[in-house]
Design a protein around this motif. Structure first.
Motif, PDB file in Angstrom:
ATOM      1  N   GLU A  24      16.860   0.506  27.801  1.00  0.00           N
ATOM      2  CA  GLU A  24      15.618   0.974  27.183  1.00  0.00           C
ATOM      3  C   GLU A  24      14.506   1.138  28.215  1.00  0.00           C
ATOM      4  OE1 GLU A  24      12.720  -0.078  23.371  1.00  0.00           O
ATOM      5  OE2 GLU A  24      14.310  -1.459  23.965  1.00  0.00           O
ATOM      6  N   ARG A  77      24.166 -12.693  25.223  1.00  0.00           N
ATOM      7  CA  ARG A  77      22.902 -12.653  25.971  1.00  0.00           C
ATOM      8  C   ARG A  77      22.963 -11.602  27.081  1.00  0.00           C
ATOM      9  NH1 ARG A  77      25.509 -17.323  27.317  1.00  0.00           N
ATOM     10  NH2 ARG A  77      26.120 -17.598  29.509  1.00  0.00           N
ATOM     11  N   PHE A 136      22.425  -8.170  25.408  1.00  0.00           N
ATOM     12  CA  PHE A 136      21.022  -7.922  25.087  1.00  0.00           C
ATOM     13  C   PHE A 136      20.215  -7.609  26.350  1.00  0.00           C
ATOM     14  CE2 PHE A 136      22.014 -10.986  21.458  1.00  0.00           C
ATOM     15  CZ  PHE A 136      22.341  -9.950  20.601  1.00  0.00           C
ATOM     16  N   THR A 173      21.092  -3.931  27.259  1.00  0.00           N
ATOM     17  CA  THR A 173      20.468  -2.944  26.377  1.00  0.00           C
ATOM     18  C   THR A 173      18.955  -2.877  26.614  1.00  0.00           C
ATOM     19  OG1 THR A 173      20.355  -4.586  24.584  1.00  0.00           O
ATOM     20  CG2 THR A 173      22.236  -3.073  24.596  1.00  0.00           C
ATOM     21  N   ASP A 174      18.350  -3.993  26.937  1.00  0.00           N
ATOM     22  CA  ASP A 174      16.922  -3.984  27.298  1.00  0.00           C
ATOM     23  C   ASP A 174      16.695  -3.179  28.574  1.00  0.00           C
ATOM     24  OD1 ASP A 174      16.241  -5.518  25.118  1.00  0.00           O
ATOM     25  OD2 ASP A 174      16.074  -7.404  26.231  1.00  0.00           O
ATOM     26  N   ARG A 228      23.218   0.944  21.036  1.00  0.00           N
ATOM     27  CA  ARG A 228      22.139   0.550  20.125  1.00  0.00           C
ATOM     28  C   ARG A 228      22.317   1.200  18.754  1.00  0.00           C
ATOM     29  NH1 ARG A 228      17.603  -1.523  22.264  1.00  0.00           N
ATOM     30  NH2 ARG A 228      16.286  -0.453  20.740  1.00  0.00           N
ATOM     31  N   ARG A 237      20.656  -4.669  19.429  1.00  0.00           N
ATOM     32  CA  ARG A 237      19.210  -4.627  19.655  1.00  0.00           C
ATOM     33  C   ARG A 237      18.549  -5.766  18.886  1.00  0.00           C
ATOM     34  NH1 ARG A 237      20.155   0.161  16.363  1.00  0.00           N
ATOM     35  NH2 ARG A 237      19.278  -0.112  14.259  1.00  0.00           N
ATOM     36  N   GLU A 238      17.391  -6.179  19.399  1.00  0.00           N
ATOM     37  CA  GLU A 238      16.558  -7.181  18.732  1.00  0.00           C
ATOM     38  C   GLU A 238      17.333  -8.460  18.409  1.00  0.00           C
ATOM     39  OE1 GLU A 238      15.142  -5.003  15.386  1.00  0.00           O
ATOM     40  OE2 GLU A 238      13.856  -3.696  16.600  1.00  0.00           O
ATOM     41  N   GLY A 239      18.168  -8.887  19.370  1.00  0.00           N
ATOM     42  CA  GLY A 239      18.860 -10.150  19.227  1.00  0.00           C
ATOM     43  C   GLY A 239      20.019 -10.164  18.267  1.00  0.00           C
ATOM     44  N   ARG A 240      20.512  -8.984  17.881  1.00  0.00           N
ATOM     45  CA  ARG A 240      21.671  -8.935  16.993  1.00  0.00           C
ATOM     46  C   ARG A 240      22.620  -7.850  17.474  1.00  0.00           C
ATOM     47  NH1 ARG A 240      21.190  -4.700  13.224  1.00  0.00           N
ATOM     48  NH2 ARG A 240      19.150  -3.693  13.218  1.00  0.00           N
TER      49      ARG A 240
END
Length: 264
Positions: free
Chosen positions: A146, A136, A139, A142-143, A226, A249-252
């Motif tokens: 972005e 978590r 993620f 990485t968010d 990413r 990314r995107e939860g993985r």
């Protein structure tokens, strides 16, 4: 630190859509050659995004094994108008030919990676760190990368890198070159004396051997991207004790080496 607006420019462009052209403007990433002089001798010309030239020059010299200790850096002079950086160091720096050719190989058929050039191996040792990070947290970081990547959002033409703790971005850089973005991180850490053992490098680009070597020289225990790693980078990371996380990314995410550092 230069803002995103300093790294982009508007240019006239013809757009084609649905069978017809229209005239307009598009935002394009800026690109600038910067010449680095080392001890009054022309050393290299770097092609980069404008701004953060001090961090870039120092990080590049650290990456190339020219600067190993903070006390060896005597002065840095930046001429933004002429795109010149002059660095003075103590002692006899590495000759220019040391960084013009380089490669690393898997040796003896045993899967271990050996360094061929001294500037790659200089300052590289196994990274020892008890750091732990949860998926978590990865993620979240990485968010954040972005959200901060304004030049990429505007132009699609830049890479980004962030030095992070488990819960925040310490600092962030964007550049047209993925190597440059990481070198700016390296230079900032070197200049400010920032410790590495509890840090994560979060990165937008492919994790190649060159990027992995920079991370190893800094002593950062975890690199997150990413994008994908290369096979040789994964082998090198396994040997040097670095945790490689790709496709975050995107939860993985994909965890390639030293899994124990990533756990809920």
């Amino acid at each position: 630190m230069s803002g995103a607006k300093d790294k982009v420019v508007k240019l006239p462009v013809s757009f084609y859509k649905n069978g017809s052209f229209t005239e307009g403007e598009d935002v394009v990433v800026r690109e600038a050659p910067v010449t680095l002089y080392l001890n009054d001798q022309e050393f290299v010309t770097l092609v980069c995004s404008p701004g953060e030239l001090k961090e870039l020059a120092v990080g590049f010299l650290c990456s190339e094994g020219v600067l190993l200790k903070r006390e060896n850096l005597k002065s840095i002079l930046i001429n933004e108008d002429d795109r010149l950086v002059r660095v003075e160091t103590a002692g006899d720096p590495a000759p220019q030919e040391r960084f013009l050719k380089r490669f690393i190989t898997s040796s003896s058929g045993r899967g271990r990676v050996s360094f061929t050039f001294a500037n790659d191996s200089s300052g590289v040792g196994r990274v020892e760190s008890d750091m732990r990070v949860a998926p978590r947290d990865i993620f979240y970081l990485t968010d954040q990368l972005e959200k901060l990547s304004g030049v990429f959002k505007t132009t699609g033409g830049a890479h980004s890198a962030a030095l992070c703790t488990r819960d925040r971005v310490v600092f962030f850089y964007e550049d047209i070159g993925r190597h440059n973005a990481v070198d700016k991180i390296y230079g900032r850490c070197f200049l400010d004396g920032i410790p590495y053992a509890d840090k994560i490098l979060v990165f937008s680009g492919r994790i190649s051997t060159e990027i992995l070597i920079k991370v190893a020289k800094m002593g950062i225990p975890v690199i997150v991207s990413r994008s994908a790693p290369t096979e040789l980078a994964v082998k090198l990371a396994d040997q040097l004790g670095i945790t490689v996380v790709g496709f975050a990314r995107e939860g993985r995410l994909s965890l390639y080496t030293h899994h124990k550092r990533v756990a809920d």
